[in-house]
Scaffold this active site. Structure first.
Site, PDB file in Angstrom:
ATOM      1  N   MET A  21       0.845  -1.205   0.000  1.00 31.95           N
ATOM      2  CA  MET A  21       0.000   0.000   0.000  1.00 31.95           C
ATOM      3  C   MET A  21       0.880   1.256   0.000  1.00 31.95           C
ATOM      4  O   MET A  21       0.408   2.361   0.286  1.00 31.95           O
ATOM      5  CB  MET A  21      -0.941   0.005   1.198  1.00 31.95           C
ATOM      6  N   HIS A  25       8.992   1.716   3.557  1.00 32.34           N
ATOM      7  CA  HIS A  25      10.018   1.721   4.606  1.00 32.34           C
ATOM      8  C   HIS A  25      10.906   0.509   4.345  1.00 32.34           C
ATOM      9  O   HIS A  25      10.683  -0.250   3.375  1.00 32.34           O
ATOM     10  CB  HIS A  25       9.380   1.698   6.008  1.00 32.34           C
ATOM     11  N   GLY A  27      11.034  -2.335   5.584  1.00 37.18           N
ATOM     12  CA  GLY A  27      10.318  -3.619   5.473  1.00 37.18           C
ATOM     13  C   GLY A  27       9.913  -3.887   4.032  1.00 37.18           C
ATOM     14  O   GLY A  27      10.153  -4.977   3.494  1.00 37.18           O
ATOM     15  N   HIS A  28       9.313  -2.882   3.385  1.00 35.63           N
ATOM     16  CA  HIS A  28       8.925  -3.043   1.975  1.00 35.63           C
ATOM     17  C   HIS A  28      10.151  -3.311   1.105  1.00 35.63           C
ATOM     18  O   HIS A  28      10.128  -4.170   0.231  1.00 35.63           O
ATOM     19  CB  HIS A  28       8.252  -1.760   1.458  1.00 35.63           C
ATOM     20  N   GLY A 139       5.066  -9.984   4.057  1.00 37.68           N
ATOM     21  CA  GLY A 139       5.778  -9.845   5.326  1.00 37.68           C
ATOM     22  C   GLY A 139       5.116 -10.654   6.438  1.00 37.68           C
ATOM     23  O   GLY A 139       3.896 -10.665   6.561  1.00 37.68           O
ATOM     24  N   LYS A 141       5.100  -9.841   9.330  1.00 39.80           N
ATOM     25  CA  LYS A 141       4.481  -8.903  10.264  1.00 39.80           C
ATOM     26  C   LYS A 141       2.957  -9.033  10.197  1.00 39.80           C
ATOM     27  O   LYS A 141       2.273  -8.905  11.207  1.00 39.80           O
ATOM     28  CB  LYS A 141       4.897  -7.482   9.931  1.00 39.80           C
ATOM     29  N   ASP A 142       2.455  -9.280   8.981  1.00 37.22           N
ATOM     30  CA  ASP A 142       1.016  -9.504   8.810  1.00 37.22           C
ATOM     31  C   ASP A 142       0.785 -11.013   8.712  1.00 37.22           C
ATOM     32  O   ASP A 142       0.444 -11.544   7.658  1.00 37.22           O
ATOM     33  CB  ASP A 142       0.533  -8.759   7.568  1.00 37.22           C
ATOM     34  N   MET A 176       8.572  -2.085  11.782  1.00 35.53           N
ATOM     35  CA  MET A 176       8.330  -0.975  10.847  1.00 35.53           C
ATOM     36  C   MET A 176       6.927  -1.087  10.272  1.00 35.53           C
ATOM     37  O   MET A 176       6.436  -2.176  10.000  1.00 35.53           O
ATOM     38  CB  MET A 176       9.355  -1.000   9.728  1.00 35.53           C
TER      39      MET A 176
END
Ligand code: AMP
Length: 286
Positions: A21, A25, A27-28, A139, A141-142, A176
């Site tokens: 989206m 940062h 992470g992307h 990621g 993270k999700d 992040m």
């Protein structure tokens, strides 16, 4: 996008897709680098997908900086930054949605964000169909998103290899996130409650605190000891099924979402036995 992708397939080139989206940062960028290792060409999609936001959520205020994102993607050697308009993705008359089973989509983030994962699954399914990548990178993270996408990809025979990439963190541990930009300076310290709860959880588990209700009670108190925090969810779940676990074991993950200042909702997750492989090795060697 599809015409370009078809040309690449004809030339026998492997494509990797990184759905995002935007407001990039580290992470992307790490996902883009991982994708580049997996394929000849990397496509990054940048789409703030309206159907995955609830009516009271931050769609209108979601951080955006297209020029900066373009420059960063170019620096990473991304072949295409695919940034469709909402009207192109959801033209008038659109009425088809992908609903992954409730066992994966109703707990955790699904409980406080009804319809969120139908929005995610639908847009990712559309992106897979448009780009036709061999591999897609998401990621960890999700974590719930990864589980939902894996299920959808298998169930619908989409033929895309799904790779999950570890969470990239700030030096102080904060995962992040584009949404970290919402934090006021005085709230920044409270955002550390998530990653520090993960560290505390591992310490408690290592000390033998493996009953989830007791562990979660300790962690909840810990998180609430930071100013401006409220707990959205805090659970010990199985890493694949996402089902609640009464007792912590090797496959357990701690998953949590915390509201900061009543406005900023942050998520994090992590294993509760991080040193398991090392432990196994040393046990075998004995
Ligand atoms: P977003 O733009 O927030 O939708 O995220 C796009 C992709 O980047 C998703 O697969 C996320 O899981 C992943 N991502 C977001 N934050 C991080 C992070 N801190 N570390 C690794 N991947 C991340």
């Amino acid at each position: 996008m599809r015409a370009w992708a078809t040309e690449q397939q004809r030339a026998d080139l492997r494509l990797a897709l990184v759905p995002t989206m935007g407001f990039f940062h580290e992470g992307h960028l790490s996902l883009m680098r991982k994708a580049a290792e997996q394929a000849d060409q990397v496509v990054v999609s940048l789409f703030v997908n309206p159907t995955q936001f609830g009516p009271q959520e931050d769609l209108a205020t979601y951080p955006r900086n297209f020029e900066r994102d373009q420059a960063l993607a170019a620096q990473e050697g991304v072949a295409v930054l695919f940034a469709p308009e909402a009207a192109a993705m959801y033209p008038q008359g659109f009425m088809t949605h992908v609903n992954v089973g409730e066992a994966l989509t109703s707990p955790l983030c699904g409980a406080s964000r009804p319809g969120h994962f139908a929005g995610v699954a639908t847009v990712v399914c559309k992106l897979f169909s448009i780009v036709q990548p061999q591999v897609a990178v998401f990621g960890e993270k999700d974590m719930q998103q990864v589980a939902v996408i894996r299920r959808m990809t298998a169930d619908l025979d989409l033929g895309v290899e799904i790779i999950a990439h570890p969470t990239i963190r700030e030096p102080d541990g904060l995962a992040m996130s584009s949404r970290n930009s919402y934090l006021r300076p005085e709230e920044r310290v409270s955002a550390l409650s998530l990653s520090q709860a993960l560290v505390l959880a591992r310490t408690l588990v290592a000390q033998g605190q493996t009953r989830s209700p007791d562990l979660l009670a300790r962690l909840r108190d810990f998180i609430l000891s930071f100013p401006h925090t409220s707990v959205d969810y805090l659970s010990v779940v199985h890493r694949h099924s996402l089902q609640d676990m009464a007792e912590v074991h090797e496959e357990s993950m701690l998953a949590l979402a915390v509201q900061i200042g009543g406005r900023v909702r942050l998520i994090d997750n992590g294993p509760l036995y991080p040193a398991l492989n090392i432990l196994n090795t040393s046990l075998c060697n004995e």
